[in-house]
Design a protein around this motif. Structure first.
Motif, short mmCIF file in Angstrom:
data_model
loop_
_atom_site.label_atom_id
_atom_site.label_comp_id
_atom_site.label_asym_id
_atom_site.label_seq_id
_atom_site.Cartn_x
_atom_site.Cartn_y
_atom_site.Cartn_z
N UNK A 1 0.85 -1.19 0.00
CA UNK A 1 0.00 0.00 0.00
C UNK A 1 0.88 1.24 0.00
N UNK A 2 0.77 2.04 -1.05
CA UNK A 2 1.58 3.24 -1.18
C UNK A 2 0.76 4.51 -1.24
N UNK A 3 -0.56 4.39 -1.33
CA UNK A 3 -1.40 5.56 -1.42
C UNK A 3 -2.77 5.29 -0.81
N UNK A 4 -3.53 6.36 -0.62
CA UNK A 4 -4.86 6.22 -0.05
C UNK A 4 -5.66 7.48 -0.32
N UNK A 5 -6.89 7.49 0.17
CA UNK A 5 -7.79 8.63 0.01
C UNK A 5 -8.22 9.10 1.39
N UNK A 6 -8.18 10.41 1.61
CA UNK A 6 -8.62 10.95 2.90
C UNK A 6 -10.14 10.81 2.99
N UNK A 7 -10.57 9.89 3.84
CA UNK A 7 -12.00 9.64 3.99
C UNK A 7 -12.66 10.68 4.89
N UNK A 8 -11.96 11.06 5.97
CA UNK A 8 -12.56 12.01 6.91
C UNK A 8 -11.48 12.61 7.81
N UNK A 9 -11.51 13.92 7.93
CA UNK A 9 -10.66 14.58 8.92
C UNK A 9 -11.35 14.50 10.27
N UNK A 10 -10.63 14.10 11.29
CA UNK A 10 -11.18 13.99 12.64
C UNK A 10 -10.90 15.24 13.47
N UNK A 11 -10.14 16.18 12.90
CA UNK A 11 -9.80 17.43 13.59
C UNK A 11 -10.02 18.60 12.64
N UNK A 12 -10.01 19.80 13.19
CA UNK A 12 -10.11 21.02 12.41
C UNK A 12 -8.94 21.93 12.76
N UNK A 13 -8.76 22.92 11.93
CA UNK A 13 -7.72 23.91 12.20
C UNK A 13 -8.01 24.59 13.53
N UNK A 14 -7.00 24.66 14.39
CA UNK A 14 -7.17 25.28 15.70
C UNK A 14 -7.42 24.29 16.81
N UNK A 15 -7.64 23.01 16.47
CA UNK A 15 -7.89 21.99 17.49
C UNK A 15 -6.60 21.63 18.22
N UNK A 16 -6.73 21.39 19.51
CA UNK A 16 -5.61 20.90 20.32
C UNK A 16 -5.53 19.38 20.19
N UNK A 17 -4.35 18.85 19.91
CA UNK A 17 -4.16 17.40 19.80
C UNK A 17 -2.98 16.98 20.66
N UNK A 18 -3.06 15.76 21.14
CA UNK A 18 -1.96 15.16 21.87
C UNK A 18 -1.26 14.15 20.96
N UNK A 19 -0.01 13.91 21.22
CA UNK A 19 0.73 12.92 20.43
C UNK A 19 0.05 11.56 20.54
N UNK A 20 -0.23 10.97 19.37
CA UNK A 20 -0.92 9.68 19.34
C UNK A 20 -2.40 9.79 19.09
N UNK B 1 -7.64 17.97 1.41
CA UNK B 1 -9.08 17.95 1.65
C UNK B 1 -9.61 16.52 1.70
N UNK B 2 -10.79 16.36 2.28
CA UNK B 2 -11.45 15.05 2.27
C UNK B 2 -11.75 14.64 0.83
N UNK B 3 -11.50 13.37 0.52
CA UNK B 3 -11.70 12.88 -0.83
C UNK B 3 -10.47 13.01 -1.72
#
Length: 430
Positions: A13-32, A61-63
């Motif tokens: 597997x060398x490629x894929x399609x972004x099905x869904x972003x689980x975060x938005x710009x400005x969201x706080x995320x933790x490693x992992x 972008x998604x898709x």
């Protein structure tokens, strides 16, 4: 600024399609933390953040199709969640106040355009406020699944960060579920006329469906595929299953189904006819000395073939548990890449959908696939020339004629028939 790239997934597997972003710009995320769901040819995988901070930018972008190593997002390791939104919203408020002070009182005709512009500004500021909600990526995903507005959820976290349990709590006390998404799907139908005279609906094929379509065509174009048929009297298997199903369930905590009988029979027949458990690599025939049996499972996203490993070493209970496990994981979209790799032979059961007869397509690079069908009572002439109504099943073997001769294919299917019609002998041998 930390770049997030598409990680190495698997050798194939060398490629894929972004099905869904689980975060938005400005969201706080933790490693992992999972930040997006990536659809590949075989399974959907979650890509995790490899640094803690604030999502500064989403670059894809998604898709959109992406490859391993592509930069898909940037994380500001020193940023604070919602800070950019708060700054922009405060700047807008100051500009609005200045405009209101400068605008003189005029006639109603001059006030109407100003009112309209203020309405637009109010709407945009409201949207900005909704974007300031602080929530974990998992909470945002859960809220989308349940159709719940994050701004209406009160967080129990002292820092005001909404977590999945807060979403679940809000869902249990609210009667509003996923009603907003359904109308959108219904409106997909296009009223525009293209090359058709009547309205049609166009929907992009998922990456997995495209891969399935491609490989099915390749299997027919690259192999000399042929199918042979036989029919099996299921009387003795059904009798044995009826006698043992309660004790089997109590002892092993799994139902005794028909698939374990056919899996055992297939393994026994493959040992007698090893070329059907082989594959072609260049100008060589590779005979496999293991029996990893693929089980075709139908899901909403298409047909997948997870593998039950070392079926020759499993008893009936082990096979039934293995089949139940991979089927559940397939329907819950929990399959991992290793669940789909390395099968040596495949069994597909169209009978559960009512199929009476079909020619299954090879699961390349395998050279054999066994197709099972519906069980129906049909008249059968018995050895004493009497005619009885017996539960009969048509079975089919599709095979690659390049290395499997018709004689071997017919004998293979005949051997499965013999073992299924004498399941007591199969139990002893198994």
């Amino acid at each position: 600024m930390k770049e997030i790239k598409v990680p190495e997934l698997a050798e194939s597997i060398t490629e894929g399609t972004i099905a869904e972003w689980l975060v938005k710009k400005g969201d706080q995320v933790e490693k992992g933390d999972p930040i997006l769901e990536l659809e590949t040819d075989k399974v959907n995988v979650e890509v995790n953040a490899d640094a803690s901070g604030v999502i500064a930018e989403l670059l894809k972008d998604e898709g959109e199709d992406v490859e391993v190593g592509d930069v898909i997002a940037k994380v500001d390791e020193n940023g604070e969640a919602g800070s950019s939104n708060e700054d922009s919203s405060s700047d807008k408020d100051q500009e609005e106040e200045k405009q209101e002070e400068k605008q003189p009182k005029q006639e109603e005709q001059e006030e109407k355009p100003a009112a309209k512009s203020n309405d637009k500004q109010d709407t945009s500021s409201e949207k900005g406020n909704k974007g300031e909600v602080i929530a974990t990526p998992a909470a945002r995903k859960r809220a989308r699944e349940l159709g719940i507005d994050l701004s209406e959820i009160s967080a129990r976290d002292p820092l005001g960060r909404i977590r999945p349990e807060d979403v679940d709590a809000a869902a249990s006390s609210s009667s509003q579920k996923d009603e907003k998404k359904a109308p959108k799907k219904e409106k997909k139908e296009s009223s525009e006329k293209t090359e058709f005279e009547k309205p049609v609906e166009r929907e992009k094929m998922s990456r997995r469906r495209q891969t399935i379509a491609k490989r099915l065509v390749e299997a027919q174009q690259t192999s000399a595929m042929l199918t042979t048929f036989n029919e099996v009297d299921m009387t003795n298997v059904m009798k044995l299953r009826s006698e043992r199903k309660e004790s089997f369930m109590k002892k092993h905590d799994v139902k005794l189904g028909f698939m374990s009988f056919f899996t055992k029979a297939a393994v026994g027949a493959l040992k007698e006819f090893p070329l059907i458990n082989a594959e072609i690599q260049g100008n060589e025939v590779v005979k496999k000395k293991f029996y990893d049996i693929g089980m075709a499972v139908s899901t909403e996203e298409g047909l997948v073939v997870p593998v039950v490993r070392d079926a020759d070493r499993l008893d009936f209970a082990g096979i039934e548990k293995g089949i139940a496990d991979v089927a559940t994981k397939a329907r819950n979209k929990e399959l991992q890449l290793e669940d789909l790799q390395g099968g040596s032979f495949t069994i597909t059961n169209g009978g559960i959908f009512g199929s009476m007869l079909s020619t299954p397509i090879l699961n390349s690079p395998q050279v054999g696939i066994l197709g099972l069908h519906n069980i129906e009572k049909r008249p059968k002439v018995m050895p004493d020339d009497t005619i009885q109504a017996r539960p009969m099943m048509y079975i089919a073997l599709s095979y690659d004629h390049r290395i499997v001769d018709g004689k071997e294919a017919v004998q293979f299917l005949r051997r499965i028939k013999e073992m299924i019609e004498d399941p007591y002998d199969l139990l002893l041998e198994g």
